[in-house]
Design an enzyme around this catalytic site. Structure first.
Site, short mmCIF file in Angstrom:
data_model
loop_
_atom_site.label_atom_id
_atom_site.label_comp_id
_atom_site.label_asym_id
_atom_site.label_seq_id
_atom_site.Cartn_x
_atom_site.Cartn_y
_atom_site.Cartn_z
N ASP A 1 -3.87 -2.34 0.47
CA ASP A 1 -4.62 -3.20 1.40
C ASP A 1 -3.83 -4.37 1.98
OD1 ASP A 1 -6.77 -1.63 0.84
OD2 ASP A 1 -7.67 -3.01 -0.60
N ASN B 1 20.18 -0.56 14.13
CA ASN B 1 20.01 -1.91 13.61
C ASN B 1 21.32 -2.67 13.63
OD1 ASN B 1 18.40 -3.99 12.67
ND2 ASN B 1 18.90 -3.58 10.53
N GLY C 1 -6.83 -7.29 -9.18
CA GLY C 1 -7.57 -7.13 -10.44
C GLY C 1 -6.61 -7.05 -11.62
N GLY D 1 24.42 5.72 13.23
CA GLY D 1 24.57 4.27 13.05
C GLY D 1 25.78 3.71 13.77
N HIS E 1 -9.18 8.63 0.61
CA HIS E 1 -8.00 8.67 -0.25
C HIS E 1 -6.76 9.24 0.39
CE1 HIS E 1 -10.80 7.33 -3.23
NE2 HIS E 1 -9.76 7.03 -3.97
N ARG F 1 23.45 4.10 28.47
CA ARG F 1 24.36 3.06 27.99
C ARG F 1 25.22 2.46 29.11
NH1 ARG F 1 24.34 6.64 23.57
NH2 ARG F 1 23.31 5.67 21.78
N ARG G 1 -18.17 10.94 16.69
CA ARG G 1 -17.93 11.46 15.34
C ARG G 1 -17.32 10.37 14.47
NH1 ARG G 1 -17.99 17.22 16.10
NH2 ARG G 1 -19.43 17.36 17.86
P1 ADP Z 1 -6.58 -3.48 -8.78
O1 ADP Z 1 -5.52 -3.92 -9.76
O2 ADP Z 1 -6.07 -2.36 -7.92
O3 ADP Z 1 -7.17 -4.62 -8.04
P2 ADP Z 1 -8.96 -3.30 -10.48
O4 ADP Z 1 -9.60 -4.48 -9.88
O5 ADP Z 1 -9.78 -2.12 -10.77
O6 ADP Z 1 -7.73 -2.75 -9.62
O7 ADP Z 1 -8.28 -3.77 -11.85
C1 ADP Z 1 -7.60 -2.88 -12.69
C2 ADP Z 1 -7.85 -3.21 -14.14
O8 ADP Z 1 -7.39 -4.55 -14.42
C3 ADP Z 1 -9.31 -3.23 -14.54
O9 ADP Z 1 -9.79 -1.95 -14.84
C4 ADP Z 1 -9.28 -4.11 -15.77
O10 ADP Z 1 -8.87 -3.40 -16.91
C5 ADP Z 1 -8.22 -5.13 -15.42
N1 ADP Z 1 -8.88 -6.34 -14.89
C6 ADP Z 1 -9.28 -6.56 -13.62
N2 ADP Z 1 -9.88 -7.77 -13.50
C7 ADP Z 1 -9.87 -8.31 -14.74
C8 ADP Z 1 -10.34 -9.54 -15.28
N3 ADP Z 1 -10.93 -10.45 -14.52
N4 ADP Z 1 -10.15 -9.75 -16.60
C9 ADP Z 1 -9.53 -8.84 -17.37
N5 ADP Z 1 -9.07 -7.67 -16.92
C10 ADP Z 1 -9.22 -7.40 -15.62
#
Ligand code: ADP
Length: 741
Positions: A152, A521, A106, A563, A285, A460, A279
């Site tokens: 991830d 290593n 994102g 090492g 987090h 060894r 369970r």
């Molecule tokens: P991550 O970077 O961990 O994937 P997010 O998807 O929440 O987390 O993105 C973090 C921030 O990056 C968002 O809150 C936003 O400000 C910005 N962002 C994400 N996607 C876009 C987009 N398509 N256009 C503009 N800003 C974006």
């Protein structure tokens, strides 16, 4: 370029601090100012104090901290053009036209958009009179380096994203803990891990633990009644003596029609169909928490240093790029390409094109999934009628190394599943001499994946004289057709001897393969050996604590690490803990070094330093011992600081293997079994050692051992990581070009 702006954005990930530290210090070292942009894009939009200079000492003492010291936020405003106009205005006011963005897909999508819109946004700002034409002309382009901070491991452009390794640490610790309680009550557990579109964490956690079933988004169960199949396997497992049942579910898991598979659904299914108390544990987090692993610290550090290097060397107007790692090599990939391919995986998953999704994830992801599906079986496949059953021996040799058991488990299960007769040798080559060889079955290796040490026993011993004859007899008696040796240098040497003695002993004329397992290593043909990551993390944990204890008292520590003559653990732990100095046998230690380091410490403490950290390999120098260094610095430090030594000793060989070591051990073992099977099947009797080279597994000829190893000091003649020496020096203390304000 005036100034570099650095920010962390989106979900936080461990290692972000290491990246920030590296970016700040590398830039300052090159005489470039750095502005921290606090709270990600929101800080960029808000401006003011959110964009402030950041100094060398501001990023001291943060390597071990989780989260990010410059804050991270999600920003709705930045998603809209008016928000981005504000952000650009604030960047220009601060003199920033170069950014290092540390975040997930994102955040990097946002960065790419900002790059594309930059000229248009400037034009609009000039037209509306917010900025002058002159200012716009001064910053015609925006330069961006991306560092993927994401637990991830869901992005193209790097084998590993910063934070994924630490998240796996947290998951694997939790699964190990739950496994033990589940086993004592014969309970079933469903464990949900993060990963909305990416099953990496779930898959690797499954591979690294004794999980019984794993559900990931990219490869949904290919049956409509997958629930029945899962329960059948669980029931079989119980029948043959499994005491725990563990299902790992990625939060984005789905069936093949795209319907989400929730942990609750899995729980209900198990409870209803098996009648077992089940369970759920949602790790949540916890996976983002805690101290970053050694791998994440060192990865982020290298990416940060290299990002600055690339930005400073680029010509104006260069496209944004992402720094990543492939094998042990730092790579640079266009940001647009990284986003495009990442998007394609997500789309494929959503469209139900699972084959394509798995292909896009890459070969090792696919192969790991296949391996996992074999390892989790309650029972092996029945041997195919008419298929040749081979008799394969597995053994450990050399010093104990965490992950040896994991490799044994994988080798035995994968071998048995292919219909072969697997035999275990106790006590390394001593056991091979004495004929301590036994058949192993599927359940004999249950529960071995998370266990440190070597259940077979290891030492060894390299056989000599008449002992070779005894070994030949035992191989013949047990009709052994192939050997997998999982161990360290003395194991390699013994296998090399057997190879050399083939003329004299026909029984040695069988395929043999060495799997690198040594905390040091120091093995040829592999950039990493199984166990080194665990030892490194043990050292880093210990040093973190030692550093903490010293803060109160103006103290320097000389920490001695293992090492043998190989400085890998010393150098990598220095990089991960921010040591001032590392002493390795490869570099040697001179009187002049001692004088320089005394002066460096005195100058540092005079300027207000509170902790000094020096890491010394156990054999760095025979005269300048750890105690000698302690005494020397203590004497010279006078009232300014005192000095203590810490010899870490055997805690470095112990402990349960880290996820990285377990995964490496499992994947290597899988290739070793394939190798032996192929060799025997083709009537060949080659002898090789396998290793990780540039992110891939490669084979080297046993014959080449003497050519590749410095026999006097028992380490490879070429050691790739020596190149990181400069990075340790660069980041440890401010050079002449850094003027602290
Ligand atoms: P991550 O970077 O961990 O994937 P997010 O998807 O929440 O987390 O993105 C973090 C921030 O990056 C968002 O809150 C936003 O400000 C910005 N962002 C994400 N996607 C876009 C987009 N398509 N256009 C503009 N800003 C974006």
């Amino acid at each position: 370029m005036d100034r570099i702006g650095v920010f962390t954005s989106g979900g936080d990930a461990q290692g972000m601090n290491a990246a920030v530290r590296a970016v700040v210090r590398a830039a300052l070292d090159r005489g470039t100012e750095v502005m921290a942009i606090y709270e990600g894009y929101q800080g960029m939009v808000d401006g003011g104090e959110n964009i402030s200079p950041i100094s060398w000492s501001d990023v001291g003492g943060i390597l071990h901290q989780g989260g990010t010291i410059i804050g991270s936020a999600r920003s709705l405003e930045f998603r809209e053009r008016p928000g981005r106009l504000k952000a650009v205005t604030n960047l220009l006011k601060a003199g920033i036209d170069t950014l290092v963005c540390i975040g997930g897909d994102g955040s990097l999508t946002g960065a790419n958009l900002l790059y594309q819109e930059w000229p248009g946004l400037l034009k609009e700002l000039v037209e509306s009179g917010v900025i002058t034409q002159d200012m716009a002309d001064k910053h015609p382009h925006l330069a961006i380096a991306g560092i993927i901070g994401s637990i991830d491991n869901d992005m193209y452009g790097s084998d590993m994203t910063t934070g994924a390794d630490t998240a796996l640490h947290r998951i694997v610790e939790a699964v190990d803990a739950i496994t033990s309680t589940a086993a004592s009550h014969q309970r079933s557990f469903v464990i949900e891990v993060m990963g909305r579109h990416c099953g990496y964490l779930a898959l690797m956690a499954g591979l690294a633990t004794g999980a019984d079933w794993v559900l990931i988004p990219e490869s949904p169960p290919n049956l409509d009644n997958w629930e029945d199949k899962m329960c059948e396997v669980m029931a079989q497992g119980r029948e043959i003596g499994r005491r725990d049942s563990i299902v790992i579910v990625a939060e984005g898991a789905q069936d093949r029609y795209g319907k989400p598979i929730t942990s609750e659904h899995v729980r209900q299914t198990l409870e209803e169909k098996l009648g077992e108390d089940t369970r759920i544990t949602v790790l949540g987090h916890v996976q983002r928490g805690g101290s970053p692993s050694a791998f994440d610290r060192n990865l982020a550090t290298q990416l940060g240093v290299q990002a600055v290097e690339e930005l400073l060397n680029d010509s104006p107007g260069s496209e944004p790029f992402v720094m990543g790692i492939q094998g042990n090599r730092i790579t640079r990939t266009p940001l647009a390409k990284c986003l495009e391919i990442t998007q394609a995986v997500g789309n494929a998953v959503q469209a139900g094109e699972f084959e394509k999704a798995m292909d896009l994830r890459g070969r090792s992801f696919k192969k790991s999934f296949r391996t996992l599906r074999t390892l989790v079986r309650a029972m092996p496949h029945k041997p195919e009628p008419g298929k040749r059953r081979m008799r394969l021996a597995v053994m450990n040799a050399g010093g104990p190394s965490p992950g040896m058991n994991t490799a044994v488990r994988a080798a035995v299960r994968l071998g048995v599943d292919k219909g072969h007769i697997m035999m275990g040798v106790n006590r390394g080559f001593r056991g091979l001499i004495r004929g301590e060889i036994r058949d192993l079955d599927w359940m004999d290796v249950a529960g071995l994946a998370p266990m440190g040490g070597s259940e077979f026993g290891t030492n060894r011993t390299v056989p000599e004289g008449g002992e070779w004859y005894a070994i030949a007899r035992n191989l013949e008696e047990h009709q052994i057709e192939g050997i997998l040796m999982i161990g360290g240098l003395t194991g390699y040497q013994a296998i090399h001897e057997m190879y050399r003695l083939r003329e004299n002993y026909p029984a040695f004329n069988i395929p043999m393969i060495c799997l690198p397992a040594s905390i040091n290593n120091n093995l040829p043909g592999s950039q990493l050996s199984v166990g080194a990551d665990t030892a490194l993390n043990s050292i880093v944990d210990a040093v973190d604590k030692i550093k903490q204890s010293a803060v109160a008292s103006r103290r320097t520590f000389v920490v001695e690490v293992m090492g043998h003559y190989c400085g890998y653990l010393a150098l990598m732990s220095a990089l991960a803990t921010g040591a001032e100095r590392v002493y390795m046998h490869e570099d040697g230690v001179t009187l002049q070094d001692m004088i320089n380091d005394t002066n460096m410490l005195i100058a540092g403490f005079q300027q207000g330093k509170r902790v000094g950290l020096l890491i010394r390999n156990e054999h760095a120098n025979a005269i300048y011992t750890t105690d000698f260094m302690r005494a020397l610095f203590e004497e010279e430090g006078g009232d300014l600081f005192d000095v203590r030594q810490a010899i870490l000793g055997h805690l470095q060989q112990g402990g349960n293997p880290t996820p990285y070591d377990r995964i490496l051990a499992t994947r290597l073992a899988s290739d070793c079994i394939d190798y032996l099977e192929d060799q025997i099947g083709a009537g060949l009797a080659d002898s090789s050692f396998i290793g990780l080279v540039g992110g891939e597994f490669k084979l080297s000829n046993t014959e080449d051992l003497p050519r590749l190893v410095d026999s006097k000091y028992g380490r490879p003649k070429e050691q790739w990581w020596m190149g990181l020496r400069q990075t340790v020096d660069l980041l440890a203390q401010p050079g002449p070009s850094v003027r602290e304000k």
